[in-house]
Design a protein around this motif. Structure first.
Motif, PDB file in Angstrom:
ATOM      1  N   ILE A  25       0.932  -1.060  -0.257  1.00 10.69           N
ATOM      2  CA  ILE A  25      -0.066   0.079   0.009  1.00 10.69           C
ATOM      3  C   ILE A  25       0.807   1.238  -0.011  1.00 10.69           C
ATOM      4  CG2 ILE A  25      -1.725   1.449   1.402  1.00 10.69           C
ATOM      5  CD1 ILE A  25      -2.741  -1.445   2.217  1.00 10.69           C
ATOM      6  N   ALA A  26       1.736   1.243   0.708  1.00  8.58           N
ATOM      7  CA  ALA A  26       2.763   2.379   0.712  1.00  8.58           C
ATOM      8  C   ALA A  26       3.421   2.792  -0.393  1.00  8.58           C
ATOM      9  CB  ALA A  26       4.012   2.190   1.790  1.00  8.58           C
ATOM     10  N   ARG A  27       4.084   1.799  -1.311  1.00  7.66           N
ATOM     11  CA  ARG A  27       4.671   1.844  -2.637  1.00  7.66           C
ATOM     12  C   ARG A  27       3.471   2.448  -3.553  1.00  7.66           C
ATOM     13  NH1 ARG A  27       7.580  -2.737  -0.769  1.00  7.66           N
ATOM     14  NH2 ARG A  27       6.027  -4.160  -1.547  1.00  7.66           N
ATOM     15  N   GLU A  28       2.089   1.987  -3.348  1.00  6.24           N
ATOM     16  CA  GLU A  28       1.201   2.386  -4.412  1.00  6.24           C
ATOM     17  C   GLU A  28       0.878   3.760  -3.969  1.00  6.24           C
ATOM     18  OE1 GLU A  28       0.316   0.983  -6.980  1.00  6.24           O
ATOM     19  OE2 GLU A  28       1.046  -0.890  -6.600  1.00  6.24           O
ATOM     20  N   LEU A  29       0.778   4.239  -2.688  1.00  4.31           N
ATOM     21  CA  LEU A  29       0.545   5.653  -2.388  1.00  4.31           C
ATOM     22  C   LEU A  29       1.735   6.614  -3.009  1.00  4.31           C
ATOM     23  CD1 LEU A  29      -0.652   5.255   1.312  1.00  4.31           C
ATOM     24  CD2 LEU A  29      -1.674   6.416  -0.465  1.00  4.31           C
ATOM     25  N   LEU A 107       6.524  11.455   5.065  1.00  2.00           N
ATOM     26  CA  LEU A 107       6.776  10.190   5.140  1.00  2.00           C
ATOM     27  C   LEU A 107       5.313   9.460   5.128  1.00  2.00           C
ATOM     28  CD1 LEU A 107       8.951  10.339   8.534  1.00  2.00           C
ATOM     29  CD2 LEU A 107       9.529  10.670   6.133  1.00  2.00           C
ATOM     30  N   ILE A 108       5.647   8.090   4.829  1.00  2.00           N
ATOM     31  CA  ILE A 108       4.677   7.072   4.935  1.00  2.00           C
ATOM     32  C   ILE A 108       5.309   5.911   5.840  1.00  2.00           C
ATOM     33  CG2 ILE A 108       3.413   5.317   3.663  1.00  2.00           C
ATOM     34  CD1 ILE A 108       3.583   6.823   1.233  1.00  2.00           C
ATOM     35  N   VAL A 175      -8.464   0.743   6.294  1.00  2.00           N
ATOM     36  CA  VAL A 175      -8.810   0.066   5.118  1.00  2.00           C
ATOM     37  C   VAL A 175      -8.767  -1.555   5.259  1.00  2.00           C
ATOM     38  CG1 VAL A 175      -7.880   1.727   3.609  1.00  2.00           C
ATOM     39  CG2 VAL A 175      -6.346  -0.123   4.317  1.00  2.00           C
ATOM     40  N   ASP A 176      -9.211  -2.379   4.505  1.00  2.00           N
ATOM     41  CA  ASP A 176      -9.359  -3.815   4.383  1.00  2.00           C
ATOM     42  C   ASP A 176      -8.954  -4.293   3.408  1.00  2.00           C
ATOM     43  OD1 ASP A 176     -10.348  -6.339   4.936  1.00  2.00           O
ATOM     44  OD2 ASP A 176     -12.275  -6.187   4.862  1.00  2.00           O
ATOM     45  N   SER A 177      -7.624  -4.891   3.563  1.00  2.00           N
ATOM     46  CA  SER A 177      -6.753  -5.510   2.553  1.00  2.00           C
ATOM     47  C   SER A 177      -7.087  -6.885   2.305  1.00  2.00           C
ATOM     48  CB  SER A 177      -5.410  -5.334   2.988  1.00  2.00           C
ATOM     49  OG  SER A 177      -5.053  -6.196   3.965  1.00  2.00           O
ATOM     50  N   THR A 178      -8.124  -7.410   3.001  1.00  2.00           N
ATOM     51  CA  THR A 178      -8.601  -9.115   2.695  1.00  2.00           C
ATOM     52  C   THR A 178      -9.482  -8.900   1.336  1.00  2.00           C
ATOM     53  OG1 THR A 178      -9.190  -8.914   5.167  1.00  2.00           O
ATOM     54  CG2 THR A 178      -9.919 -10.767   3.575  1.00  2.00           C
ATOM     55  N   THR A 179     -10.408  -7.821   0.898  1.00  2.00           N
ATOM     56  CA  THR A 179     -11.053  -7.895  -0.246  1.00  2.00           C
ATOM     57  C   THR A 179     -10.601  -6.833  -1.163  1.00  2.00           C
ATOM     58  OG1 THR A 179     -12.583  -6.445   1.028  1.00  2.00           O
ATOM     59  CG2 THR A 179     -13.103  -8.887   0.733  1.00  2.00           C
ATOM     60  N   PHE A 180     -10.000  -5.621  -1.043  1.00  2.00           N
ATOM     61  CA  PHE A 180      -9.258  -4.841  -1.704  1.00  2.00           C
ATOM     62  C   PHE A 180      -7.786  -4.866  -1.768  1.00  2.00           C
ATOM     63  CE2 PHE A 180     -13.181  -2.761   0.375  1.00  2.00           C
ATOM     64  CZ  PHE A 180     -13.705  -2.473  -0.838  1.00  2.00           C
ATOM     65  N   ALA A 182      -3.989  -3.706  -2.867  1.00  2.00           N
ATOM     66  CA  ALA A 182      -2.958  -2.511  -2.667  1.00  2.00           C
ATOM     67  C   ALA A 182      -3.518  -1.284  -3.245  1.00  2.00           C
ATOM     68  CB  ALA A 182      -1.581  -2.916  -2.819  1.00  2.00           C
ATOM     69  N   ILE A 183      -3.402  -1.477  -4.560  1.00  2.00           N
ATOM     70  CA  ILE A 183      -3.842  -0.003  -5.213  1.00  2.00           C
ATOM     71  C   ILE A 183      -5.237   0.548  -4.760  1.00  2.00           C
ATOM     72  CG2 ILE A 183      -4.708  -1.366  -7.316  1.00  2.00           C
ATOM     73  CD1 ILE A 183      -2.886   2.091  -7.421  1.00  2.00           C
ATOM     74  N   GLU A 184      -6.322  -0.374  -4.680  1.00  2.00           N
ATOM     75  CA  GLU A 184      -7.460   0.034  -4.137  1.00  2.00           C
ATOM     76  C   GLU A 184      -7.326   0.570  -2.829  1.00  2.00           C
ATOM     77  OE1 GLU A 184     -10.553  -2.805  -6.677  1.00  2.00           O
ATOM     78  OE2 GLU A 184      -9.491  -3.640  -4.785  1.00  2.00           O
ATOM     79  N   CYS A 185      -6.730   0.076  -1.948  1.00  2.00           N
ATOM     80  CA  CYS A 185      -6.569   0.755  -0.600  1.00  2.00           C
ATOM     81  C   CYS A 185      -5.857   2.145  -0.709  1.00  2.00           C
ATOM     82  CB  CYS A 185      -5.834  -0.259   0.328  1.00  2.00           C
ATOM     83  SG  CYS A 185      -6.723  -1.847   0.752  1.00  2.00           S
ATOM     84  N   ALA A 186      -4.940   2.232  -1.426  1.00  2.00           N
ATOM     85  CA  ALA A 186      -3.893   3.347  -1.591  1.00  2.00           C
ATOM     86  C   ALA A 186      -5.002   4.389  -2.186  1.00  2.00           C
ATOM     87  CB  ALA A 186      -2.741   3.217  -2.465  1.00  2.00           C
ATOM     88  N   LYS A 187      -5.845   4.228  -3.027  1.00  2.00           N
ATOM     89  CA  LYS A 187      -6.675   5.075  -3.802  1.00  2.00           C
ATOM     90  C   LYS A 187      -7.791   5.504  -2.562  1.00  2.00           C
ATOM     91  CE  LYS A 187      -6.638   3.839  -8.668  1.00  2.00           C
ATOM     92  NZ  LYS A 187      -7.324   3.125  -9.629  1.00  2.00           N
ATOM     93  N   GLN A 188      -8.142   4.559  -1.692  1.00  2.00           N
ATOM     94  CA  GLN A 188      -8.923   5.095  -0.701  1.00  2.00           C
ATOM     95  C   GLN A 188      -8.421   6.088   0.250  1.00  2.00           C
ATOM     96  OE1 GLN A 188     -10.512   1.537   1.233  1.00  2.00           O
ATOM     97  NE2 GLN A 188     -11.075   0.536  -0.942  1.00  2.00           N
TER      98      GLN A 188
END
Length: 197
Positions: A25-29, A107-108, A175-180, A182-188
């Motif tokens: 998620i951090a890398r996508e952010l 920072l992330i 964010v819920d990374s079970t169903t989303f 990394a890119i979707e979590c980052a967008k959220q």
């Protein structure tokens, strides 16, 4: 005061169990956010330690010790106990965050803290900076699946961390990374940051 804060770096703090997807998620952010953000991983600091201070050997009790135990359901878990050298490293890690933010770096932070008391210590540390605390949640079965698949994780740590990492923590966003992905979590997270301004 506002002018001074604008010169300081901003911080997105990701907290979650091992294999929850924080690093991805951090890398996508980093790709999504217009301003540059440094990805600061707890794992990077752990890798600075001599190998003998990480693991299940006797010397690791001074650093980060993998202790075998069992949960309430009788399932095997690996708990991480932090000794004096480990605590010193963690203190230095916290100081490095402050130094980077004071120099104007965004920072992330990709971390694992257990429960409200530990996260509140970080909140106090980062209180002078524009900080957003994000809980990265994931169901246990998926955490364990990822842990086995990755091959570079200590097995049974996900189960140990799952029950503790988010206990009573109040986040700005989750964010819920079970169903989303990394890119979707980052967008959220990005959308939340945009609406927060």
């Amino acid at each position: 005061m506002k002018e001074q804060q604008e010169r300081l770096g901003k911080c997105i703090y990701l907290n979650g169990a091992t294999s929850a997807g924080k690093s991805s998620i951090a890398r996508e952010l980093q790709k999504l956010l217009q301003e540059p953000y440094l990805h600061v991983e707890m794992d990077a600091f752990l890798l600075m330690m001599p190998g003998c201070y990480l693991g299940s050997e006797e010397t690791a009790k001074e650093g980060f010790y993998w202790k075998e135990s069992y949960d309430n359901e009788g399932q095997k878990i690996i708990e991480i106990e932090i000794g004096p050298i480990g605590k010193r490293l963690r203190s230095g890690m916290y100081g490095s965050w402050v130094a980077l933010l004071n120099a104007g770096n965004n920072l992330i932070i990709d971390d694992v803290n257990f429960g409200r008391d530990q996260v509140d210590i970080v909140k106090q540390l980062l209180a002078s900076y524009h900080s957003t605390f994000v809980g990265v949640k994931c169901e246990l079965a998926e955490l364990e699946r990822r842990e086995r698949r990755r091959g570079d994780r200590v097995l049974y740590t996900a189960r140990a961390q799952y029950a503790l990492v988010h206990r009573n923590v109040i986040y700005d966003y989750e964010v819920d990374s079970t169903t989303f992905s990394a890119i979707e979590c980052a967008k959220q997270i990005k959308n939340y940051l945009f609406t927060e301004i």
